[in-house]
Design an enzyme around this catalytic site. Structure first.
Site, mmCIF file in Angstrom:
data_model
loop_
_atom_site.group_PDB
_atom_site.id
_atom_site.type_symbol
_atom_site.label_atom_id
_atom_site.label_comp_id
_atom_site.label_asym_id
_atom_site.label_seq_id
_atom_site.Cartn_x
_atom_site.Cartn_y
_atom_site.Cartn_z
ATOM 1 C CE1 TYR A 33 0.113 1.966 4.289
ATOM 2 C CE2 TYR A 33 1.033 -0.244 4.453
ATOM 3 C CZ TYR A 33 0.859 1.026 4.976
ATOM 4 O OH TYR A 33 1.446 1.367 6.175
ATOM 5 N NE ARG A 52 6.930 4.180 0.399
ATOM 6 C CZ ARG A 52 6.672 4.911 1.488
ATOM 7 N NH1 ARG A 52 7.635 5.124 2.375
ATOM 8 N NH2 ARG A 52 5.487 5.446 1.684
ATOM 9 N NE ARG A 101 -5.651 -19.858 4.284
ATOM 10 C CZ ARG A 101 -4.752 -20.710 4.787
ATOM 11 N NH1 ARG A 101 -4.775 -21.977 4.385
ATOM 12 N NH2 ARG A 101 -3.852 -20.315 5.666
ATOM 13 C CE LYS A 150 3.208 3.130 3.211
ATOM 14 N NZ LYS A 150 3.694 3.337 4.594
ATOM 15 C CD GLU A 182 10.281 1.484 10.500
ATOM 16 O OE1 GLU A 182 10.444 2.400 9.669
ATOM 17 O OE2 GLU A 182 10.016 0.314 10.177
#
Length: 286
Positions: A33, A52, A101, A150, A182
């Site tokens: 995301y 990114r 799945r 991310k 972070e």
């Protein structure tokens, strides 16, 4: 007013948006995301987020379903249709919904799932927190090792944020092998003797778009920057501390694990960096 959202090529009212229960993000957190801020109806650092996004998709071997111009068109359309003056545009790309799945990746021709929506945040750049600062606690960093991607794997950061709230604080700084990596959803910094110190880029931290811009602006303003790890003890002895993110911009930290910094008030370096950052990105917004 019902928001207009974007799902797999369609602009829809949010209450009509649907994603398959077999989507890999839902079953495996198999997706990435980005969040782009909007100030004055314009997108902040869009190109940085687009680059990114591609990096994250490449790292997970997910095909980017759109080109830059298409991403930009969708962002702008959602901002316009939802009347966003200040706020956020969230985008998510997943490996898709193969129909069942399975741990193994689906066939290569499985279409990625693409979702975007806006969040209206009036006065986003004028939040009172920027004037008083935030308080953080330290929490052991138990996330997976590829934090530079991310991904939508955000359960542990969410848990850490709730630990902070339970302690009467605003956020948490994550600590691994004795050093700060972070924040839960932001990059972390300290200031000592006018030197800005923040962890160097690696797989250990997210390569923040706001981080890159802030450090560039700091160097252009003749501020000294040192990219290295630091401890909580070192941070508690710092003159100032702050975080950066796409939605918080540059946010002062005035307390770490109960120890006040700078008399418990935001420092001059942090305030100046926030001012420079907002001025520069507003000028470059598209």
């Amino acid at each position: 007013m019902t928001r207009t959202v974007y799902v797999n090529g369609e602009y829809l009212p949010e209450d009509q948006a649907k994603v398959s229960i077999f989507d890999r993000a839902f079953l495996m957190a198999d997706g990435v995301y980005e969040v782009t801020s909007v100030l004055g109806g314009k997108l902040i650092d869009f190109d940085g987020h687009a680059v990114r996004l591609q990096r994250s998709l490449d790292a997970l071997d997910i095909r980017n379903p759109l080109i830059r111009a298409e991403w930009l068109e969708i962002h702008r359309a959602l901002v316009t249709q939802n009347g966003i003056e200040d706020g956020l545009v969230y985008l998510q790309v997943t490996r898709g919904a193969p129909g069942d799945r399975d741990f193994a990746f689906p066939p290569a021709d499985t279409p990625p799932t693409v979702v975007l929506f806006t969040q209206n945040k009036p006065g986003l750049a004028d939040t009172p927190a920027a004037k008083v600062g935030i308080k953080v606690i330290s929490v052991e960093d138990l996330r997976w090792a590829r934090r530079d991607i991310k991904t939508v794997q955000l359960l542990y950061p969410s848990l850490a944020k709730m630990m902070a709230k339970k302690a009467g604080c605003d956020d948490a700084w994550l600590v691994e092998d004795g050093a700060v990596t972070e924040g839960t959803s932001n990059n972390a910094y300290i200031v000592k003797g006018n030197k800005i110190i923040t962890r160097d880029l690696s797989h250990d931290i997210l390569h923040g778009i706001t981080r890159a811009a802030v450090l560039r602006f700091a160097r252009e303003a003749q501020m000294e920057v040192e990219e290295r790890a630091f401890t909580i003890a070192e941070a508690q002895l710092a003159d100032e501390a702050f975080i950066t993110s796409a939605s918080a911009f540059v946010m002062p930290v005035v307390e770490i694990d109960g120890v006040a910094l700078g008399g418990g008030k935001p420092g001059l370096v942090t305030a100046r960096l926030r001012e420079i950052y907002l001025d520069e990105v507003r000028k470059a917004a598209i």
